[in-house]
Design a protein around this motif. Structure first.
Motif, PDB file in Angstrom:
ATOM      1  N   GLY A 111      64.385  41.795  21.770  1.00 19.18           N
ATOM      2  CA  GLY A 111      64.557  43.171  22.233  1.00 19.18           C
ATOM      3  C   GLY A 111      63.670  43.495  23.422  1.00 19.18           C
ATOM      4  O   GLY A 111      64.131  44.043  24.430  1.00 19.18           O
ATOM      5  N   ALA A 112      62.384  43.150  23.319  1.00 19.99           N
ATOM      6  CA  ALA A 112      61.478  43.402  24.436  1.00 19.99           C
ATOM      7  C   ALA A 112      61.859  42.572  25.647  1.00 19.99           C
ATOM      8  O   ALA A 112      61.755  43.051  26.792  1.00 19.99           O
ATOM      9  CB  ALA A 112      60.036  43.101  24.013  1.00 19.99           C
ATOM     10  N   GLY A 113      62.303  41.331  25.425  1.00 16.22           N
ATOM     11  CA  GLY A 113      62.674  40.475  26.544  1.00 16.22           C
ATOM     12  C   GLY A 113      63.877  40.998  27.300  1.00 16.22           C
ATOM     13  O   GLY A 113      63.877  41.039  28.540  1.00 16.22           O
ATOM     14  N   VAL A 114      64.912  41.424  26.588  1.00 11.68           N
ATOM     15  CA  VAL A 114      66.124  41.925  27.246  1.00 11.68           C
ATOM     16  C   VAL A 114      65.837  43.227  27.982  1.00 11.68           C
ATOM     17  O   VAL A 114      66.184  43.389  29.167  1.00 11.68           O
ATOM     18  CB  VAL A 114      67.253  42.108  26.210  1.00 11.68           C
ATOM     19  CG1 VAL A 114      68.451  42.807  26.846  1.00 11.68           C
ATOM     20  CG2 VAL A 114      67.676  40.762  25.636  1.00 11.68           C
ATOM     21  N   ILE A 115      65.184  44.175  27.296  1.00 10.52           N
ATOM     22  CA  ILE A 115      64.898  45.460  27.932  1.00 10.52           C
ATOM     23  C   ILE A 115      63.926  45.283  29.100  1.00 10.52           C
ATOM     24  O   ILE A 115      64.136  45.819  30.197  1.00 10.52           O
ATOM     25  CB  ILE A 115      64.327  46.446  26.895  1.00 10.52           C
ATOM     26  CG1 ILE A 115      65.368  46.730  25.814  1.00 10.52           C
ATOM     27  CG2 ILE A 115      63.891  47.739  27.570  1.00 10.52           C
ATOM     28  CD1 ILE A 115      64.836  47.569  24.667  1.00 10.52           C
ATOM     29  N   PHE A 182      54.191  41.513  35.865  1.00 13.59           N
ATOM     30  CA  PHE A 182      54.544  40.224  36.462  1.00 13.59           C
ATOM     31  C   PHE A 182      56.046  40.111  36.652  1.00 13.59           C
ATOM     32  O   PHE A 182      56.518  39.549  37.652  1.00 13.59           O
ATOM     33  CB  PHE A 182      54.043  39.082  35.576  1.00 13.59           C
ATOM     34  CG  PHE A 182      54.525  37.727  36.020  1.00 13.59           C
ATOM     35  CD1 PHE A 182      53.946  37.095  37.100  1.00 13.59           C
ATOM     36  CD2 PHE A 182      55.578  37.099  35.361  1.00 13.59           C
ATOM     37  CE1 PHE A 182      54.394  35.856  37.523  1.00 13.59           C
ATOM     38  CE2 PHE A 182      56.027  35.855  35.777  1.00 13.59           C
ATOM     39  CZ  PHE A 182      55.442  35.235  36.861  1.00 13.59           C
ATOM     40  N   GLY A 183      56.829  40.627  35.702  1.00 13.88           N
ATOM     41  CA  GLY A 183      58.278  40.587  35.848  1.00 13.88           C
ATOM     42  C   GLY A 183      58.756  41.377  37.043  1.00 13.88           C
ATOM     43  O   GLY A 183      59.655  40.946  37.776  1.00 13.88           O
ATOM     44  N   VAL A 184      58.165  42.551  37.270  1.00 13.99           N
ATOM     45  CA  VAL A 184      58.535  43.352  38.436  1.00 13.99           C
ATOM     46  C   VAL A 184      58.164  42.618  39.725  1.00 13.99           C
ATOM     47  O   VAL A 184      58.943  42.586  40.687  1.00 13.99           O
ATOM     48  CB  VAL A 184      57.847  44.726  38.374  1.00 13.99           C
ATOM     49  CG1 VAL A 184      58.177  45.546  39.622  1.00 13.99           C
ATOM     50  CG2 VAL A 184      58.279  45.480  37.130  1.00 13.99           C
ATOM     51  N   PHE A 185      56.991  42.028  39.741  1.00 15.61           N
ATOM     52  CA  PHE A 185      56.553  41.283  40.933  1.00 15.61           C
ATOM     53  C   PHE A 185      57.483  40.103  41.212  1.00 15.61           C
ATOM     54  O   PHE A 185      57.903  39.883  42.352  1.00 15.61           O
ATOM     55  CB  PHE A 185      55.122  40.806  40.733  1.00 15.61           C
ATOM     56  CG  PHE A 185      54.626  39.897  41.820  1.00 15.61           C
ATOM     57  CD1 PHE A 185      54.289  40.402  43.062  1.00 15.61           C
ATOM     58  CD2 PHE A 185      54.518  38.530  41.607  1.00 15.61           C
ATOM     59  CE1 PHE A 185      53.844  39.571  44.080  1.00 15.61           C
ATOM     60  CE2 PHE A 185      54.071  37.697  42.608  1.00 15.61           C
ATOM     61  CZ  PHE A 185      53.727  38.215  43.854  1.00 15.61           C
ATOM     62  N   LEU A 186      57.833  39.342  40.166  1.00  9.89           N
ATOM     63  CA  LEU A 186      58.719  38.200  40.365  1.00  9.89           C
ATOM     64  C   LEU A 186      60.109  38.644  40.789  1.00  9.89           C
ATOM     65  O   LEU A 186      60.732  38.034  41.665  1.00  9.89           O
ATOM     66  CB  LEU A 186      58.796  37.371  39.082  1.00  9.89           C
ATOM     67  CG  LEU A 186      59.654  36.097  39.143  1.00  9.89           C
ATOM     68  CD1 LEU A 186      59.121  35.150  40.215  1.00  9.89           C
ATOM     69  CD2 LEU A 186      59.685  35.404  37.792  1.00  9.89           C
ATOM     70  N   GLY A 187      60.610  39.725  40.186  1.00 12.35           N
ATOM     71  CA  GLY A 187      61.907  40.245  40.611  1.00 12.35           C
ATOM     72  C   GLY A 187      61.900  40.716  42.047  1.00 12.35           C
ATOM     73  O   GLY A 187      62.877  40.519  42.782  1.00 12.35           O
ATOM     74  N   ALA A 225      65.497  34.114  38.117  1.00 10.56           N
ATOM     75  CA  ALA A 225      64.311  34.942  37.936  1.00 10.56           C
ATOM     76  C   ALA A 225      64.370  35.694  36.620  1.00 10.56           C
ATOM     77  O   ALA A 225      63.344  35.874  35.944  1.00 10.56           O
ATOM     78  CB  ALA A 225      64.163  35.917  39.105  1.00 10.56           C
ATOM     79  N   MET A 226      65.555  36.131  36.216  1.00 14.02           N
ATOM     80  CA  MET A 226      65.696  36.854  34.953  1.00 14.02           C
ATOM     81  C   MET A 226      65.343  35.959  33.771  1.00 14.02           C
ATOM     82  O   MET A 226      64.715  36.403  32.808  1.00 14.02           O
ATOM     83  CB  MET A 226      67.113  37.401  34.824  1.00 14.02           C
ATOM     84  CG  MET A 226      67.448  38.509  35.799  1.00 14.02           C
ATOM     85  SD  MET A 226      69.181  39.027  35.705  1.00 14.02           S
ATOM     86  CE  MET A 226      69.232  39.694  34.049  1.00 14.02           C
ATOM     87  N   VAL A 227      65.751  34.702  33.830  1.00 17.49           N
ATOM     88  CA  VAL A 227      65.417  33.778  32.741  1.00 17.49           C
ATOM     89  C   VAL A 227      63.909  33.597  32.649  1.00 17.49           C
ATOM     90  O   VAL A 227      63.323  33.595  31.553  1.00 17.49           O
ATOM     91  CB  VAL A 227      66.121  32.427  32.950  1.00 17.49           C
ATOM     92  CG1 VAL A 227      65.634  31.398  31.929  1.00 17.49           C
ATOM     93  CG2 VAL A 227      67.627  32.596  32.833  1.00 17.49           C
ATOM     94  N   THR A 228      63.251  33.439  33.788  1.00 15.97           N
ATOM     95  CA  THR A 228      61.803  33.276  33.783  1.00 15.97           C
ATOM     96  C   THR A 228      61.094  34.510  33.240  1.00 15.97           C
ATOM     97  O   THR A 228      60.176  34.412  32.422  1.00 15.97           O
ATOM     98  CB  THR A 228      61.312  32.976  35.206  1.00 15.97           C
ATOM     99  OG1 THR A 228      62.000  31.828  35.713  1.00 15.97           O
ATOM    100  CG2 THR A 228      59.823  32.706  35.225  1.00 15.97           C
ATOM    101  N   ILE A 229      61.512  35.686  33.689  1.00 15.42           N
ATOM    102  CA  ILE A 229      60.906  36.928  33.188  1.00 15.42           C
ATOM    103  C   ILE A 229      61.133  37.064  31.691  1.00 15.42           C
ATOM    104  O   ILE A 229      60.227  37.433  30.931  1.00 15.42           O
ATOM    105  CB  ILE A 229      61.483  38.136  33.948  1.00 15.42           C
ATOM    106  CG1 ILE A 229      61.132  38.055  35.438  1.00 15.42           C
ATOM    107  CG2 ILE A 229      60.972  39.438  33.357  1.00 15.42           C
ATOM    108  CD1 ILE A 229      61.867  39.062  36.289  1.00 15.42           C
TER     109      ILE A 229
END
Length: 307
Positions: A111-115, A182-187, A225-229
């Motif tokens: 849940g946290a990963g998808v959202i 980190f996810g926002v930065f990578l995206g 990138a989505m898979v990595t995040i």
């Protein structure tokens, strides 16, 4: 008078089943590592592999032992087959809730990963491709979030969620875990290098709205990138201990990390059963990494080369 003859040389025939390949990946002779460097590199790789694999092997071995075997037998070899006994002890100590705890961890992490992945790529894409007031401030806040320890926010988060009446609920774990600077930065980095501005302008000329452009075009380009995040958020949520310890008080809502901690906190616990629980609890992570490793590697290289 001199006569120049043109001689045509026919290409050498290639045998069936063989293709000519150019050594494009080979480094120039001046940059090729010498024998000492290659030997040192192999040794370093072997040491790194042992560093990561030996604890996993020891965990498998320890899950077959009881308390006395852990101190009386050789540490890196199996004892008498005690897996069945350890499993029964694990179910008894946890009152049959162990697999529910594993399911809770899967639910929280997925849940946290998808959202978190969806919101991270949306924010990263907006920062990379749109101009808006306060853009530099937003980037600075995100970079500051990368330097801020997560544990430092646990107590303030508990106070806020307690005031909202959300403690001891699934949202008390999913919502904080879904926030990933980190996810926002990578995206943002990946959107800058992999989403052509010309493609977006062509879609706008054809009459596509921003929501349609994002969900039908941009998300496909941001797949690696989505898979990595997702993997980073999934692993961080799965391994998180302090946040569930503060937020969750019900045994039915505990993740596997908090449940195993409660088992270890007993006086003289069955350590072999705890090791078996830790082994069973880490299997989903191993399966996930082996399944998504191809996309994860390409996601980590995001932004390294700009087209």
């Amino acid at each position: 008078m001199t006569t120049t003859r043109l001689v045509t040389v026919a290409p050498r025939p290639v045998r069936p089943g063989r293709r000519r390949t150019a050594a494009v990946d080979a480094p120039p002779p001046s940059l090729a590592p010498g024998p000492a460097a290659r030997t040192f590199g192999i040794i370093a790789l072997v040491v790194a592999a042992l560093y990561f694999l030996v604890p996993v092997y020891w965990l498998v071995v320890a899950s077959t032992k009881n308390n006395s075997d852990l101190t009386s037998t050789f540490g890196f070899w199996f004892a008498n087959p005690n897996l069945g006994t350890n499993y029964d002890s694990l179910m008894g100590w946890t009152q049959g809730l162990f697999w529910r705890w594993v399911g809770n961890s899967l639910f929280y992490s997925i849940g946290a990963g998808v959202i978190g992945t969806l919101f991270a790529v949306m924010a990263g894409y907006a920062i990379a491709k749109f101009a808006f007031p306060g853009k530099r401030i937003a980037v600075g806040v995100i970079m500051a979030g990368l330097l801020l320890p997560v544990a430092l926010l646990t107590v303030p988060l508990y106070i806020e969620f307690h005031a909202l009446g959300l403690t001891n609920t699934v949202w008390a774990i999913i919502i904080p875990s879904a926030v990933s600077p980190f996810g926002v930065f990578l995206g943002m980095v990946y959107a800058q290098s992999s989403v052509p501005t010309e493609l977006l302008e062509a879609a706008r000329i054809d009459g596509a709205g921003e929501a349609r452009i994002f969900f039908t075009i941009v998300l496909r380009l941001l797949g690696p990138a989505m898979v990595t995040i997702f993997l980073f958020i999934f692993v961080a949520t799965w391994n998180n201990f302090l946040l569930p310890l503060m937020m969750i008080s019900s045994a039915e809502l505990k993740p596997v990390t908090l449940g195993l901690y409660g088992m270890v906190s007993y006086f003289s616990p069955d350590k072999g059963a705890v090791m078996l629980g830790a082994l069973l609890g880490v299997i989903p992570l191993i399966v996930l990494f082996f399944t998504l490793q191809k996309y994860w590697r390409s996601g980590l290289a995001a932004g390294a080369v700009k087209g």
